[in-house]
Design a protein around this motif. Sequence first.
Motif, PDB file in Angstrom:
ATOM      1  N   LEU A  70       0.763  -1.214  -0.232  1.00 31.82           N
ATOM      2  CA  LEU A  70      -0.066   0.009   0.039  1.00 31.82           C
ATOM      3  C   LEU A  70       0.844   1.209   0.408  1.00 31.82           C
ATOM      4  N   LYS A  71       1.854   1.374   0.981  1.00 32.15           N
ATOM      5  CA  LYS A  71       2.697   2.452   0.962  1.00 32.15           C
ATOM      6  C   LYS A  71       3.556   2.847  -0.173  1.00 32.15           C
ATOM      7  N   LYS A  72       3.996   1.655  -0.929  1.00 32.95           N
ATOM      8  CA  LYS A  72       4.700   1.996  -2.156  1.00 32.95           C
ATOM      9  C   LYS A  72       3.834   2.377  -3.170  1.00 32.95           C
ATOM     10  N   MET A  73       2.593   1.775  -3.579  1.00 30.41           N
ATOM     11  CA  MET A  73       1.673   2.349  -4.481  1.00 30.41           C
ATOM     12  C   MET A  73       1.362   3.679  -4.069  1.00 30.41           C
ATOM     13  N   GLU A  74       1.056   4.255  -2.882  1.00 31.16           N
ATOM     14  CA  GLU A  74       0.822   5.644  -2.667  1.00 31.16           C
ATOM     15  C   GLU A  74       2.010   6.470  -3.016  1.00 31.16           C
ATOM     16  N   SER A  75       3.338   5.819  -2.778  1.00 28.04           N
ATOM     17  CA  SER A  75       4.612   6.864  -3.068  1.00 28.04           C
ATOM     18  C   SER A  75       4.442   7.077  -4.516  1.00 28.04           C
ATOM     19  N   VAL A  76       4.298   5.824  -5.255  1.00 24.40           N
ATOM     20  CA  VAL A  76       4.325   6.028  -6.576  1.00 24.40           C
ATOM     21  C   VAL A  76       3.329   6.888  -7.195  1.00 24.40           C
ATOM     22  N   THR A  77       1.998   6.926  -6.602  1.00 23.69           N
ATOM     23  CA  THR A  77       0.951   7.713  -6.898  1.00 23.69           C
ATOM     24  C   THR A  77       1.578   9.503  -6.779  1.00 23.69           C
ATOM     25  N   THR A  78       2.021   9.548  -5.463  1.00 25.18           N
ATOM     26  CA  THR A  78       2.523  10.809  -5.144  1.00 25.18           C
ATOM     27  C   THR A  78       3.643  11.263  -6.286  1.00 25.18           C
ATOM     28  N   GLU A  79       4.209  10.490  -6.619  1.00 26.95           N
ATOM     29  CA  GLU A  79       5.310  10.784  -7.704  1.00 26.95           C
ATOM     30  C   GLU A  79       4.804  11.078  -9.029  1.00 26.95           C
ATOM     31  N   THR A  80       3.749  10.359  -9.299  1.00 33.24           N
ATOM     32  CA  THR A  80       3.003  10.601 -10.484  1.00 33.24           C
ATOM     33  C   THR A  80       2.126  11.940 -10.611  1.00 33.24           C
ATOM     34  N   ILE A  81       1.592  12.291  -9.340  1.00 32.91           N
ATOM     35  CA  ILE A  81       0.814  13.634  -9.240  1.00 32.91           C
ATOM     36  C   ILE A  81       1.688  14.805  -9.398  1.00 32.91           C
ATOM     37  N   ALA A  82       3.199  14.628  -8.875  1.00 30.88           N
ATOM     38  CA  ALA A  82       4.143  15.561  -8.804  1.00 30.88           C
ATOM     39  C   ALA A  82       4.467  16.032 -10.332  1.00 30.88           C
ATOM     40  N   PHE A  83       4.466  14.812 -10.877  1.00 31.44           N
ATOM     41  CA  PHE A  83       5.053  14.948 -12.452  1.00 31.44           C
ATOM     42  C   PHE A  83       3.990  15.677 -13.150  1.00 31.44           C
ATOM     43  N   PHE A  84       2.627  15.346 -12.891  1.00 28.96           N
ATOM     44  CA  PHE A  84       1.539  16.146 -13.724  1.00 28.96           C
ATOM     45  C   PHE A  84       1.573  17.613 -13.314  1.00 28.96           C
ATOM     46  N   ASN A  85       1.481  17.995 -12.088  1.00 35.39           N
ATOM     47  CA  ASN A  85       1.602  19.130 -11.296  1.00 35.39           C
ATOM     48  C   ASN A  85       2.765  19.968 -12.026  1.00 35.39           C
ATOM     49  N   ASP A  86       3.789  19.427 -12.121  1.00 34.48           N
ATOM     50  CA  ASP A  86       5.146  20.334 -12.621  1.00 34.48           C
ATOM     51  C   ASP A  86       4.846  20.242 -14.057  1.00 34.48           C
ATOM     52  N   PHE A  87       4.450  19.280 -14.850  1.00 36.82           N
ATOM     53  CA  PHE A  87       4.244  19.462 -16.041  1.00 36.82           C
ATOM     54  C   PHE A  87       3.157  20.482 -16.614  1.00 36.82           C
ATOM     55  N   GLU A  89       2.407  23.112 -14.840  1.00 37.31           N
ATOM     56  CA  GLU A  89       2.958  24.404 -14.305  1.00 37.31           C
ATOM     57  C   GLU A  89       3.985  24.913 -15.472  1.00 37.31           C
ATOM     58  N   HIS A  90       4.700  24.131 -16.029  1.00 42.58           N
ATOM     59  CA  HIS A  90       5.632  24.475 -17.163  1.00 42.58           C
ATOM     60  C   HIS A  90       4.770  24.727 -18.278  1.00 42.58           C
ATOM     61  N   ALA A  91       3.904  23.908 -18.512  1.00 40.36           N
ATOM     62  CA  ALA A  91       3.052  24.365 -19.730  1.00 40.36           C
ATOM     63  C   ALA A  91       2.152  25.724 -19.607  1.00 40.36           C
ATOM     64  N   LYS A  92       1.929  26.052 -18.305  1.00 42.17           N
ATOM     65  CA  LYS A  92       1.117  27.513 -18.205  1.00 42.17           C
ATOM     66  C   LYS A  92       2.112  28.555 -18.466  1.00 42.17           C
ATOM     67  N   ALA A  93       3.368  28.172 -17.870  1.00 45.65           N
ATOM     68  CA  ALA A  93       4.390  29.380 -18.052  1.00 45.65           C
ATOM     69  C   ALA A  93       4.700  29.730 -19.424  1.00 45.65           C
ATOM     70  N   SER A  94       4.612  28.763 -20.199  1.00 50.05           N
ATOM     71  CA  SER A  94       5.233  28.939 -21.606  1.00 50.05           C
ATOM     72  C   SER A  94       4.168  29.679 -22.394  1.00 50.05           C
TER      73      SER A  94
END
Length: 94
Positions: A70-87, A89-94
């Motif tokens: 469970l904790k591993k899946m939640e960790s991978v999900t958190t990383e995935t969410i961070a990737f999308f949020n970063d993506f 944010e950068h798309a908005k700045a362009s």
Amino acid sequence: EPSVFKIVSSTIKSYHGYVVLNEINEKFFDFWNLGQVPGNITMCPIIVKNKIVGFLMGLGEPNAYNWVTLKKMESVTTETIAFFNDFFEHAKAS
């Protein structure tokens, strides 16, 4: 009728456990996994800009029902969410 998707969508929390056999869940696994219902499923919501945009799903044997999985899946999900949020944010700045 309950489904793993409905549970995760309505609670906005991860589901970790066995698949309840009902019409909705069985139809999903018939379509997606050649009818094989896993012994354990972990599904985590992917939330971007306060909206559920998808799910991260892990399937396994009954022995995958443990805290580490469970904790591993939640960790991978958190990383995935961070990737999308970063993506976005950068798309908005362009």
